[in-house]
Design a protein around this motif. Structure first.
Motif, short mmCIF file in Angstrom:
data_model
loop_
_atom_site.label_atom_id
_atom_site.label_comp_id
_atom_site.label_asym_id
_atom_site.label_seq_id
_atom_site.Cartn_x
_atom_site.Cartn_y
_atom_site.Cartn_z
N GLU A 135 -8.36 151.61 52.64
CA GLU A 135 -8.24 151.29 54.08
C GLU A 135 -7.16 152.16 54.71
O GLU A 135 -7.31 152.59 55.86
N SER B 11 -8.33 146.01 63.13
CA SER B 11 -8.75 145.38 61.87
C SER B 11 -7.56 145.22 60.93
O SER B 11 -7.37 144.18 60.30
N ILE B 12 -6.72 146.27 60.86
CA ILE B 12 -5.53 146.22 60.01
C ILE B 12 -4.58 145.13 60.51
O ILE B 12 -4.04 144.34 59.74
N GLN C 15 -5.78 157.89 71.53
CA GLN C 15 -6.45 157.90 70.23
C GLN C 15 -7.91 157.47 70.40
O GLN C 15 -8.28 156.82 71.36
N SER C 16 -8.70 157.82 69.40
CA SER C 16 -10.14 157.55 69.49
C SER C 16 -10.42 156.06 69.35
O SER C 16 -9.59 155.29 68.84
N SER D 117 -9.28 158.50 60.27
CA SER D 117 -9.80 158.24 61.62
C SER D 117 -8.98 158.97 62.69
O SER D 117 -9.48 159.24 63.79
N GLY E 122 -10.18 162.00 64.68
CA GLY E 122 -11.00 161.85 65.89
C GLY E 122 -10.20 162.12 67.15
O GLY E 122 -10.76 162.37 68.22
N ASN F 48 1.82 160.64 65.72
CA ASN F 48 1.76 159.24 65.27
C ASN F 48 2.33 159.05 63.88
O ASN F 48 1.83 158.21 63.11
N LYS G 177 -5.72 141.72 59.62
CA LYS G 177 -5.54 141.39 58.19
C LYS G 177 -4.08 141.10 57.89
O LYS G 177 -3.74 140.22 57.11
N GLU G 178 -3.20 141.89 58.52
CA GLU G 178 -1.79 141.72 58.21
C GLU G 178 -1.17 140.55 58.94
O GLU G 178 -0.06 140.12 58.64
N GLN H 8 -9.90 150.42 63.96
CA GLN H 8 -9.37 150.29 62.59
C GLN H 8 -7.99 149.65 62.62
O GLN H 8 -7.65 148.83 61.76
N LEU H 9 -7.21 150.02 63.63
CA LEU H 9 -5.88 149.45 63.73
C LEU H 9 -5.95 147.96 64.05
O LEU H 9 -5.16 147.17 63.52
N THR I 213 -0.03 145.06 51.71
CA THR I 213 -1.24 144.23 51.60
C THR I 213 -2.53 145.03 51.73
O THR I 213 -3.57 144.61 51.23
N LEU I 214 -2.48 146.16 52.38
CA LEU I 214 -3.72 146.92 52.59
C LEU I 214 -4.11 147.70 51.34
O LEU I 214 -3.26 148.33 50.72
N SER J 34 -10.20 163.16 71.73
CA SER J 34 -9.72 162.29 72.80
C SER J 34 -8.29 162.64 73.24
O SER J 34 -7.92 162.40 74.38
N LEU K 155 3.40 155.48 63.15
CA LEU K 155 2.27 154.58 62.95
C LEU K 155 1.67 154.78 61.56
O LEU K 155 1.37 153.80 60.85
N PHE L 248 -7.93 154.83 57.64
CA PHE L 248 -7.22 154.86 58.92
C PHE L 248 -6.66 156.25 59.21
O PHE L 248 -6.81 156.78 60.31
N GLN M 141 -12.45 154.70 67.34
CA GLN M 141 -12.49 154.35 65.92
C GLN M 141 -11.09 154.03 65.39
O GLN M 141 -10.90 153.08 64.64
N THR M 142 -10.11 154.84 65.79
CA THR M 142 -8.74 154.61 65.35
C THR M 142 -8.23 153.26 65.85
O THR M 142 -7.62 152.49 65.10
N LYS N 27 4.19 141.55 64.22
CA LYS N 27 4.04 142.93 63.68
C LYS N 27 3.72 143.87 64.83
O LYS N 27 2.97 143.52 65.74
N ILE N 28 4.30 145.07 64.76
CA ILE N 28 4.17 146.02 65.87
C ILE N 28 3.64 147.34 65.36
O ILE N 28 4.10 147.84 64.33
N TYR N 29 2.70 147.90 66.09
CA TYR N 29 2.14 149.21 65.74
C TYR N 29 2.17 150.10 66.99
O TYR N 29 1.52 149.77 67.98
N PRO N 30 2.88 151.22 66.93
CA PRO N 30 2.91 152.11 68.10
C PRO N 30 1.68 153.02 68.11
O PRO N 30 1.27 153.52 67.07
N ILE N 31 1.08 153.20 69.27
CA ILE N 31 -0.07 154.10 69.40
C ILE N 31 0.30 155.17 70.43
O ILE N 31 0.46 154.88 71.61
#
Lengths: 257, 187
Positions: free
Chosen positions: B51, A251-252, A241-242, B58, B61, B34, A255-256, A248-249, B46-47, B65, B37, B55, A244-245, A233-237
């Motif tokens: 959540e 954590s996501i 980003q902070s 968040s 924020g 984003n 889970k996934e 959270q990512l 699933t989420l 930054s 994303l 996200f 916190q972000t 699984k791929i998530y672009p950032i």
């Protein structure tokens, strides 16, 4: 007579001068501009660059089609902080002269403080020097970091990168002749050996390969990061980003799977 | 000027309109870099919804930054002024109910201000997102390299235009409701 009885002159004057298409036309134009921006940006930033910059420095031009799944597989040649077999890997394409990369570097170090010890997350650093914005220093420092790695190993690479990101002002304002020798001394590598290595140009192609991969995956500015899980699984950032972000990512992503 | 704004603020529907529009514009600016994303996370099967919401929340924020002081300032300024503008326009239209020309002029300038602001929007780390996207279509990306702030000038221009429209709208609202004399045509 031009006016009918009972019709005030001002109404006629207003009717002649007002254009009923002005407001809806402006709204349509604004909507088009916003829509075009969203469509062509495709959710990622676009970095300005000139064709001459590309022709002189790059072996390939940014592709018309991008594919985030084209992120190059992580190998022993990569600079990894943390567990190389971590279930979550953040691949960052970064520029040593970018002020936002410096901010994100602090964030990522904090992330590694929290998740690196438990082996949950690994951080991979790849080069993405922005030639148009930082034509003086970015590629030289990228090459220098590779030479430090060649001479003193992965830990020395990270020590160099952490140090450069922490002490320099960004945007090509660093006097490399002053700063780099200090860093080499702190790390314990021979300045002459590093400078010979940089001058040889043997890591120019490696840096360019990273740049090409950044473009191919959709990167158009820095920092550009891709979070990859073990299951693919791929998530672009995009951007700095902070913390916190990012947490959270992570954590996501955990889970996934 | 302050009395008009205070008047607007005390009427809940205009205050809500201003707040909603300001929030929408600000959110657009924060989320734009984003979008893919956000789409990936929100489309997850699933989420749980909270959540996903957490996200997306968040990402706000990122104003600290992911933005320079300049770009954060004009982004917030554009969002606030756009909300105030829309509320003022709604109030003025309701009050005047027919001054088509004057509304059109304010509307056009306001939309031009918003369009300019949208052009300038983008996190500083990302570059000016929208304008670079649009300019890329016309092969004129090199234009941005000439500008001292790399395109952020459009954000500043957006704030100035929106500020001007706010000022003129308030003046119009303050003006007495009279019909203007149009000189009669001779011949």
């Amino acid at each position: 007579m031009e006016e009918t009885t009972g019709a005030p002159a001002r109404t006629t004057a207003w009717s002649k001068q007002s254009n009923p298409y002005l407001v809806p036309g402006a709204i349509v134009l604004a909507g088009f501009l916003i829509g075009a921006g969203l469509y062509f940006s495709g959710g990622v930033q676009i970095q300005t660059f000139t064709d001459t910059t590309l022709a002189s420095k790059s072996l390939s031009a940014p592709p018309a089609q991008t594919n985030i799944a084209a992120v190059r597989a992580i190998t022993e040649e990569d600079h990894i902080k943390g567990n190389p077999n971590a279930p979550v890997v953040i691949v960052e394409y970064s520029d040593y002269e970018c002020p936002f990369c410096k901010r994100f570097h602090v964030t990522m170090n904090n992330i590694m403080q929290k998740y690196g010890k438990t082996g949950e997350v690994a951080w991979v650093y790849r080069h993405f020097p922005l030639d148009q914005l930082h034509p003086r220093n970015a590629r030289i420092v990228a090459a220098a970091s590779e030479c430090v790695n060649e001479l003193a190993g992965n830990d020395a690479f990270w020590q160099f990168t952490d140090g450069y990101m922490a002490v320099t002002p960004s945007n090509d304002r660093t006097d490399l002749k002053t700063v780099l020798p200090q860093l080499y001394r702190e790390i314990g590598v021979d300045q002459g050996a590093v400078e010979d290595c940089v001058a040889s140009g043997r890591y120019d192609q490696h840096v360019q390969d990273d740049v090409d991969n950044a473009f191919l995956t959709g990167g158009r500015g820095t920092p550009w990061s891709i979070l990859v899980t073990k299951s693919g699984k791929i998530y672009p950032i995009n951007g700095a980003q902070s913390q916190q972000t990012v947490e959270q990512l992570i954590s996501i992503a955990q889970k996934e799977g | 000027m302050v009395s008009v704004l205070r008047q607007l603020g005390t009427q809940w529907k205009y205050a809500l309109l201003a707040l909603s529009v300001s929030s929408a514009v600000f959110s657009f600016a924060i989320w734009l870099p984003n979008m893919s994303l956000i789409a990936t996370v929100v489309s997850s099967q699933t989420l749980p919804w909270y959540e996903k919401l957490s996200f997306v929340w968040s990402l706000y924020g990122g104003i600290r930054s992911n933005f320079s002081i300049l770009s954060a300032t004009y982004t917030i300024g554009i969002a606030l002024l756009t909300g105030i503008n829309v509320a003022l326009l709604a109030y003025y239209i309701r009050r005047v109910r027919g001054g088509v020309r004057s509304i059109a002029n304010s509307g056009v300038t306001g939309i031009a201000g918003l369009a300019s602001g949208v052009f300038g929007i983008g996190c500083a780390s990302c570059g000016t997102l929208v304008i670079a996207s649009v300019l890329a279509v016309f092969g004129t990306l090199g234009v941005l390299s000439i500008l001292p702030f790399g395109g952020e000038e459009f954000g500043i221009l957006g704030v100035l235009l929106l500020g001007y429209v706010t000022y003129t709208l308030i003046k119009k609202i303050n003006a007495p409701l009279v019909c203007e004399h149009a000189p009669a045509k001779t011949g």
